[in-house]
Write an enzyme that holds these catalytic residues in place. Structure first.
Site, mmCIF file in Angstrom:
data_model
loop_
_atom_site.group_PDB
_atom_site.id
_atom_site.type_symbol
_atom_site.label_atom_id
_atom_site.label_comp_id
_atom_site.label_asym_id
_atom_site.label_seq_id
_atom_site.Cartn_x
_atom_site.Cartn_y
_atom_site.Cartn_z
ATOM 1 C CG HIS B 82 11.366 36.488 4.692
ATOM 2 N ND1 HIS B 82 10.163 36.953 4.222
ATOM 3 C CD2 HIS B 82 11.059 35.459 5.527
ATOM 4 C CE1 HIS B 82 9.177 36.233 4.720
ATOM 5 N NE2 HIS B 82 9.699 35.315 5.519
ATOM 6 N NE ARG B 168 2.549 24.825 4.972
ATOM 7 C CZ ARG B 168 3.478 25.783 5.035
ATOM 8 N NH1 ARG B 168 3.752 26.505 3.965
ATOM 9 N NH2 ARG B 168 4.132 26.024 6.149
ATOM 10 C CB SER B 183 6.082 28.662 2.055
ATOM 11 O OG SER B 183 5.195 29.751 2.004
ATOM 12 C CE LYS B 187 5.580 33.357 0.380
ATOM 13 N NZ LYS B 187 4.580 33.429 1.445
#
Lengths: 433, 433
Positions: B82, B168, B183, B187
């Site tokens: 990521h 947010r 967050s 995921k």
């Protein structure tokens, strides 16, 4: 600026522009601003605070979000008093007529009780017929004619504060000095007053439990109130023990009448005189506090204060004959006395605990929707510092149903020991600019 | 506990109980919790942070608020990568097939671009026919059969995160390390992976502008990811300049193919190899990084990576013949070159500025609703450190309409001076436990 950018500035403790504050508060009042942005703002203020300038701008924007009463045609200094709330605090009721009787107009908009603290409106409504919901026009009329009127706020007063207060309550952001300051002052400024005496309570039964935070709030109220154009003094006063000798609505009216007659308990009388003297000085009806006290004493001794209270009761639809015959006030069907289980000195009577006990009895509200029983409450037969014998009655419970739970709770909240180290005076300090 | 009490605990930085966190996040996902309480919580977290334990519990509760893919029947270590987002960052596209070709399954769920940063899904969709919206069942099938599948998240993945993220964005609470950590990881944990390599970008074109805050985020991701049961490494990498030589969707697919063929730019190739080697080690397909690099090199030289990419394109409905004939990819009707106005050394090519220029050209989105033009973008003909002559082409703009504004913007964002003091290596540091 954009709303998110405004919230970011608050979040980072940056200087805010007055026009941005006005726009933001305006959007809260109009309902344009989503609640989720309002609460992020509230939590940011909680953590970063607001400068005095920003708090003044917020206060004024909150005031201007609703109706502002114009009393400028009354050519005198209009003065009100506001207390942060305590147990047994009925001071407004004897105070307002005494001050008005000395020539200072008191346009007083009060609130209702919630939790362990009582509300002036609830107490006044225990007088048969008394109406607290007068129109703004009638309010102005009575302030002009009698120099006094005692009402509740309509929904049109500071709607931005009403909205933010409801959101603070459910987001753990009640306890913020700039938010408390803006909330109190925006409503008081809507009354059209020129000067304000604040009674900031400190202790077990108060919102502020310790002197340091109460002092911070008092200082903030004085600085911001002054910045918003008011003449302001703040009194720091003790609220570890209940004020006076009664907790409960009709009972507190009875004590108020005693104070007006010069026959009240020492502490509630002294606080009435101290706050009243300050109001006379701010109201230019006395040149100093000593002179002001003499005038207040005259208003007590001559019966002028009591007579004015009779007039305002009648003008607001109430039965003024209760003044001559307090037995016409709501009376509880039963009384039960709580007695000392040992001899000694009453060293503590817990304001919070006794306030809660009275609330559970029906004298107060657990939630805003609860209906109050005006007759019930607690009557303190002794005050802290008193020397008592075993089995001597300490508190008289005025109740409607079984009082066993209340009895136990009153017991738990009174301490008898061998000495009392209480404060000499009810007033801790006076804060002004 | 009550919601207000939970928010108060967060507000005061107190230790939170896992079951309270689970209940709170569950209420966000179910829609039971009013947004105005969620945003007060977010601003409280912004100011007080969350402990690692609380961030782990929050991450897991957010993961469990939605569908979690179960890949446990695949008896290998599943690894994903990521990136926190940059300009010209197409690394996932060559990386996933190369790693999968070396035997490590890569179940990759990616996102779309917004603002100056691109998104892997948008880039993949520039391959004619490529479908990123496969079912969960088909996703599992392809991960099992090919060892790779490249899709987007459905609304069923971590709905609590989706909701909080939207809040947010409008309450100035994006920029919070525990909230970013939860967050990202919630995921990624929904993919059913065992290990994760994170590419935390630092610099002008990155979310984190300075190394210190990027390092804090990387450390938080590693600690919390580990606490949530993942094997995690975080790479801190430079994002002052665009990565590789292309910005724009089809252009970045072309560069990805070059990397897969071993003909890519130095920086994007090196980052692909560095992150890929870490994935092979985490995936137990290599015992150390040197061995892993040899395997990745083999996958490049043998064409195994490219062949697997062809397979996954076909399996996901795309036209794999673009690999042999990249001219089948969307192509802009016009190109215009931006040339050097003086001789010297290219000392800066601003990632943020060039990313914004490409976005305005149509390669990216200003708002989430915008439609992307896959053909347009920027091609860097030189990289920082290059010595250039006057009038030498620096950037080729691939455009559809008039490019004058883009031309000026590209000019402004390239600096030519007398020396280049750029970083030696794209990787700043590697953070693990």
């Amino acid at each position: 600026v954009q709303v998110v950018e405004f919230i970011r500035s608050v979040r980072d403790g940056e200087a805010l522009r007055t026009e941005d504050i006005q726009e933001f508060i305006g959007q809260i009042a109009s309902g344009e601003l989503p609640d989720y942005q309002a609460t992020a703002y509230l939590m940011a203020v909680y953590h970063r605070g607001l400068s005095d300038e920003a708090t003044v701008a917020t206060t004024l924007a909150m005031r201007d979000s609703g109706e502002v009463i114009d009393l400028s045609h009354i050519d005198k200094v209009k003065v009100d008093k506001h207390s942060t709330g305590g147990v047994g605090d009925k001071i407004s009721i004897p105070l307002a007529p005494l001050v008005a009787a000395c020539g200072v107009p008191v346009p007083m908009i009060s609130g209702r009780g919630l939790g362990h603290t009582g509300g002036t409106l609830d107490k006044l409504e225990s007088i048969p017929g008394f109406q607290v919901g007068l129109s703004q026009a009638r309010f102005c009329e009575l302030v002009e004619e009698l120099g006094i009127c005692l009402i509740g706020a309509t929904e049109k007063v500071a709607p931005a504060d009403r909205k933010l207060y409801a959101l603070r309550d459910v987001t753990a952001t009640v306890d913020s000095i700039p938010l408390i300051t803006a909330s109190i002052l925006s409503k008081k400024l809507s009354e059209g007053i020129d000067a304000l005496v604040l009674d900031v309570k400190v202790g077990r039964g108060a919102f502020m439990k310790d002197e340091a935070s109460a002092r911070k709030l008092a200082e903030s109220l004085v600085r911001v109130g002054t910045g918003a154009g008011l003449d302001v003094k703040a009194y720091l006063t003790h609220m570890n023990h209940p004020l006076g000798t009664t907790i409960g609505n009709a009972l507190e009216i009875r004590e108020s009448l005693e104070i007006l007659r010069g026959e009240g308990p020492a502490d509630s009388t002294e606080l009435t005189m101290a706050l009243g003297a300050e109001m006379l000085v701010l109201g230019k009806a006395a040149s100093n506090l000593d002179e002001a006290r003499l005038k207040l004493n005259d208003a007590v001794c001559s019966g002028a204060g009591l007579a004015l209270f009779a007039q305002v009761i009648e003008a607001q639809g109430g039965d003024a004959s209760v003044l001559d015959d307090p037995s016409k006030l709501p009376t509880a069907p039963q009384t039960t006395e709580v007695c000392a289980t040992r001899p000694g000195i009453v060293s503590h009577m817990d304001a919070l605990g006794l306030g809660m006990a009275a609330m559970k009895l029906g004298a107060g509200r657990v939630t805003a929707e609860d209906v109050i029983d005006p007759a019930v409450g607690l009557e303190l037969l002794v005050k802290p510092g008193a020397k008592v014998e075993e089995n001597q009655p300490l508190v008289r419970i005025h109740h409607r149903e079984d009082s066993a739970i209340c009895h136990a709770s009153v017991h738990e909240n009174i301490t008898i020991s061998d000495a009392y180290e209480g404060p000499e005076s009810i007033v801790i300090d006076v804060i002004g600019i």
